[in-house]
Design a protein around this motif. Sequence first.
Motif, PDB file in Angstrom:
ATOM      1  N   HIS A 103       0.808  -1.210   0.000  1.00 24.56           N
ATOM      2  CA  HIS A 103       0.000   0.000   0.000  1.00 24.56           C
ATOM      3  C   HIS A 103       0.852   1.276   0.000  1.00 24.56           C
ATOM      4  CE1 HIS A 103      -3.034  -2.957   1.228  1.00 24.56           C
ATOM      5  NE2 HIS A 103      -3.903  -2.107   0.729  1.00 24.56           N
ATOM      6  N   GLY A 104       2.143   1.136  -0.225  1.00 28.55           N
ATOM      7  CA  GLY A 104       3.000   2.309  -0.366  1.00 28.55           C
ATOM      8  C   GLY A 104       3.254   3.084   0.904  1.00 28.55           C
ATOM      9  N   VAL A 105       3.128   2.427   2.074  1.00 29.55           N
ATOM     10  CA  VAL A 105       3.321   3.121   3.344  1.00 29.55           C
ATOM     11  C   VAL A 105       4.805   3.364   3.596  1.00 29.55           C
ATOM     12  CG1 VAL A 105       3.083   2.942   5.855  1.00 29.55           C
ATOM     13  CG2 VAL A 105       1.207   2.221   4.365  1.00 29.55           C
ATOM     14  N   THR A 106       5.170   4.614   3.810  1.00 29.69           N
ATOM     15  CA  THR A 106       6.553   4.973   4.122  1.00 29.69           C
ATOM     16  C   THR A 106       6.699   5.542   5.534  1.00 29.69           C
ATOM     17  OG1 THR A 106       6.225   7.157   3.123  1.00 29.69           O
ATOM     18  CG2 THR A 106       7.123   5.421   1.699  1.00 29.69           C
ATOM     19  N   THR A 107       5.548   5.920   6.145  1.00 25.21           N
ATOM     20  CA  THR A 107       5.554   6.498   7.489  1.00 25.21           C
ATOM     21  C   THR A 107       4.414   5.905   8.304  1.00 25.21           C
ATOM     22  OG1 THR A 107       6.425   8.604   6.641  1.00 25.21           O
ATOM     23  CG2 THR A 107       5.438   8.629   8.842  1.00 25.21           C
ATOM     24  N   ILE A 108       4.696   5.594   9.569  1.00 27.56           N
ATOM     25  CA  ILE A 108       3.672   5.130  10.503  1.00 27.56           C
ATOM     26  C   ILE A 108       3.538   6.163  11.612  1.00 27.56           C
ATOM     27  CG2 ILE A 108       3.087   3.361  12.230  1.00 27.56           C
ATOM     28  CD1 ILE A 108       4.693   1.375  10.452  1.00 27.56           C
ATOM     29  N   VAL A 109       2.316   6.597  11.870  1.00 20.78           N
ATOM     30  CA  VAL A 109       2.036   7.553  12.938  1.00 20.78           C
ATOM     31  C   VAL A 109       1.372   6.792  14.078  1.00 20.78           C
ATOM     32  CG1 VAL A 109       0.761   9.621  13.596  1.00 20.78           C
ATOM     33  CG2 VAL A 109       1.811   9.465  11.328  1.00 20.78           C
ATOM     34  N   VAL A 159       8.755   5.301  11.886  1.00 19.36           N
ATOM     35  CA  VAL A 159       7.678   5.286  12.872  1.00 19.36           C
ATOM     36  C   VAL A 159       7.795   6.529  13.740  1.00 19.36           C
ATOM     37  CG1 VAL A 159       6.607   4.025  14.773  1.00 19.36           C
ATOM     38  CG2 VAL A 159       7.660   2.762  12.886  1.00 19.36           C
ATOM     39  N   LEU A 160       6.725   7.310  13.807  1.00 17.27           N
ATOM     40  CA  LEU A 160       6.711   8.548  14.574  1.00 17.27           C
ATOM     41  C   LEU A 160       5.710   8.445  15.718  1.00 17.27           C
ATOM     42  CD1 LEU A 160       6.668  11.091  11.614  1.00 17.27           C
ATOM     43  CD2 LEU A 160       8.655  10.274  12.885  1.00 17.27           C
ATOM     44  N   ALA A 161       6.136   8.765  16.920  1.00 12.26           N
ATOM     45  CA  ALA A 161       5.252   8.769  18.082  1.00 12.26           C
ATOM     46  C   ALA A 161       4.589  10.135  18.197  1.00 12.26           C
ATOM     47  CB  ALA A 161       6.041   8.452  19.345  1.00 12.26           C
ATOM     48  N   CYS A 162       3.262  10.159  18.063  1.00 14.44           N
ATOM     49  CA  CYS A 162       2.483  11.389  18.204  1.00 14.44           C
ATOM     50  C   CYS A 162       1.432  11.107  19.275  1.00 14.44           C
ATOM     51  CB  CYS A 162       1.828  11.770  16.881  1.00 14.44           C
ATOM     52  SG  CYS A 162       3.008  12.034  15.525  1.00 14.44           S
ATOM     53  N   ARG A 163       1.809  11.290  20.519  1.00 21.60           N
ATOM     54  CA  ARG A 163       1.027  10.803  21.651  1.00 21.60           C
ATOM     55  C   ARG A 163      -0.303  11.534  21.830  1.00 21.60           C
ATOM     56  NH1 ARG A 163       4.307   6.466  22.058  1.00 21.60           N
ATOM     57  NH2 ARG A 163       6.387   6.942  22.877  1.00 21.60           N
ATOM     58  N   ILE A 164      -1.360  10.744  21.907  1.00 18.61           N
ATOM     59  CA  ILE A 164      -2.663  11.235  22.345  1.00 18.61           C
ATOM     60  C   ILE A 164      -3.063  10.326  23.498  1.00 18.61           C
ATOM     61  CG2 ILE A 164      -5.082  11.635  21.741  1.00 18.61           C
ATOM     62  CD1 ILE A 164      -4.233  12.126  18.887  1.00 18.61           C
ATOM     63  N   GLU A 165      -2.806  10.785  24.724  1.00 19.62           N
ATOM     64  CA  GLU A 165      -2.995   9.954  25.912  1.00 19.62           C
ATOM     65  C   GLU A 165      -4.185  10.443  26.736  1.00 19.62           C
ATOM     66  OE1 GLU A 165       0.734   8.478  27.800  1.00 19.62           O
ATOM     67  OE2 GLU A 165       1.641  10.184  26.759  1.00 19.62           O
ATOM     68  N   PRO A 166      -5.219   9.627  26.826  1.00 18.07           N
ATOM     69  CA  PRO A 166      -6.407  10.028  27.596  1.00 18.07           C
ATOM     70  C   PRO A 166      -6.178   9.861  29.096  1.00 18.07           C
ATOM     71  CG  PRO A 166      -6.711   7.838  26.677  1.00 18.07           C
ATOM     72  CD  PRO A 166      -5.382   8.332  26.162  1.00 18.07           C
ATOM     73  N   SER A 167      -5.515  10.851  29.724  1.00 20.84           N
ATOM     74  CA  SER A 167      -5.099  10.678  31.114  1.00 20.84           C
ATOM     75  C   SER A 167      -5.511  11.813  32.055  1.00 20.84           C
ATOM     76  CB  SER A 167      -3.577  10.520  31.184  1.00 20.84           C
ATOM     77  OG  SER A 167      -2.935  11.643  30.603  1.00 20.84           O
ATOM     78  N   SER A 168      -6.273  12.803  31.575  1.00 17.73           N
ATOM     79  CA  SER A 168      -6.629  13.931  32.434  1.00 17.73           C
ATOM     80  C   SER A 168      -7.790  13.572  33.356  1.00 17.73           C
ATOM     81  CB  SER A 168      -7.010  15.139  31.583  1.00 17.73           C
ATOM     82  OG  SER A 168      -8.260  14.920  30.951  1.00 17.73           O
ATOM     83  N   ASP A 169      -7.956  14.355  34.417  1.00 17.74           N
ATOM     84  CA  ASP A 169      -9.070  14.152  35.349  1.00 17.74           C
ATOM     85  C   ASP A 169     -10.411  14.326  34.636  1.00 17.74           C
ATOM     86  OD1 ASP A 169      -7.285  13.680  37.385  1.00 17.74           O
ATOM     87  OD2 ASP A 169      -7.379  15.724  38.192  1.00 17.74           O
ATOM     88  N   VAL A 192       0.810   7.103   4.459  1.00 13.37           N
ATOM     89  CA  VAL A 192       0.993   7.224   5.903  1.00 13.37           C
ATOM     90  C   VAL A 192      -0.066   6.379   6.607  1.00 13.37           C
ATOM     91  CG1 VAL A 192       1.031   8.778   7.882  1.00 13.37           C
ATOM     92  CG2 VAL A 192       1.955   9.547   5.678  1.00 13.37           C
ATOM     93  N   LEU A 193       0.385   5.501   7.479  1.00 17.38           N
ATOM     94  CA  LEU A 193      -0.520   4.687   8.293  1.00 17.38           C
ATOM     95  C   LEU A 193      -0.682   5.336   9.658  1.00 17.38           C
ATOM     96  CD1 LEU A 193      -2.072   1.942   8.806  1.00 17.38           C
ATOM     97  CD2 LEU A 193       0.060   1.177   9.889  1.00 17.38           C
ATOM     98  N   VAL A 194      -1.929   5.552  10.068  1.00 20.80           N
ATOM     99  CA  VAL A 194      -2.243   6.105  11.389  1.00 20.80           C
ATOM    100  C   VAL A 194      -2.858   4.994  12.224  1.00 20.80           C
ATOM    101  CG1 VAL A 194      -3.647   7.772  12.638  1.00 20.80           C
ATOM    102  CG2 VAL A 194      -2.597   8.421  10.465  1.00 20.80           C
ATOM    103  N   HIS A 195      -2.402   4.857  13.477  1.00 19.15           N
ATOM    104  CA  HIS A 195      -2.996   3.822  14.332  1.00 19.15           C
ATOM    105  C   HIS A 195      -2.889   4.221  15.794  1.00 19.15           C
ATOM    106  CE1 HIS A 195       0.315   1.770  16.560  1.00 19.15           C
ATOM    107  NE2 HIS A 195       1.063   2.354  15.626  1.00 19.15           N
ATOM    108  N   CYS A 196      -3.742   3.600  16.598  1.00 21.82           N
ATOM    109  CA  CYS A 196      -3.639   3.695  18.060  1.00 21.82           C
ATOM    110  C   CYS A 196      -3.630   2.258  18.568  1.00 21.82           C
ATOM    111  CB  CYS A 196      -4.759   4.543  18.644  1.00 21.82           C
ATOM    112  SG  CYS A 196      -6.418   4.118  18.096  1.00 21.82           S
ATOM    113  N   ALA A 197      -4.431   1.926  19.545  1.00 19.27           N
ATOM    114  CA  ALA A 197      -4.476   0.535  20.017  1.00 19.27           C
ATOM    115  C   ALA A 197      -5.495  -0.262  19.207  1.00 19.27           C
ATOM    116  CB  ALA A 197      -4.807   0.487  21.504  1.00 19.27           C
TER     117      ALA A 197
END
Length: 250
Positions: A46-52, A75-85, A128-133
């Motif tokens: 699929h021509g992926v050269t970058t993973i987010v 592979v680039l880490a672009c953190r979206i962490e659901p951790s606030s009160d 570019v492939l985008v993924h979380c868990a």
Amino acid sequence: MSLVNFRDPAVLADPTGGSIRPGVLLRSAQPFPAADEAVVAQLREHGVTTIVDLRGEAECRAEDWAAAEAAGIEVLACRIEPSSDELAAAMRTMTTAEDLGAFYLLMAQSAPEGLAAAVEAVVRPGGVLVHCAAGKDRTGLLVALLLELVGVSAEEIVADYARTNEAIREIWAGLADRNRAALNEVEAGRLVVPAPLLEAPAGAMSAFLELVRAEHGGAAGFLAACGVPGATLDAFRAKALMDTTAGVTA
């Protein structure tokens, strides 16, 4: 093992390929258990050269993308962490799909730097492939914003999001296996996941898009508020949209 919940949103949004380029933005769950030769072949096809990678640091393992990195895929880490009160409180009171949509907005607003970094990464050359868990929540909100940015209708964005339901059993099986040790430490009856989070309800994405429009006028305004430069938004449009004026003469 190939990536679970893997797809090109443009194929659903623009099946004729007349306005949105396929292969620009792809989405998936995290690799289960880690990327292997089959995953690398899938990415290359699929021509992926970058993973987010949108996951938090604690969710990641060094071996997750080792095979892809060895194959030259960045592979680039672009953190979206659901951790606030505030997010924790929203989780405790979540009962409807609309609640989940509001949770998505809170989660995106809580991580403007990670979201902005992800958008910057998506404009890089190549697929570019985008993924979380699960490839559902954080991935879903980012993909939705990017699709709206290039004019995809709310109905088509919601339909793409809801396609995750087709892979939901496989996703939860992979996550349960990966986190078995942690789950075994939880006392019986103590682990409670809100029902809307166990699926990809269409109403959640509809609610998210409505909130973004109501509070920011749409994806462009929301991403600008997160610190994404206008030039980056234009760069994504240029990358993702077909030049429909090609060959047209005055």
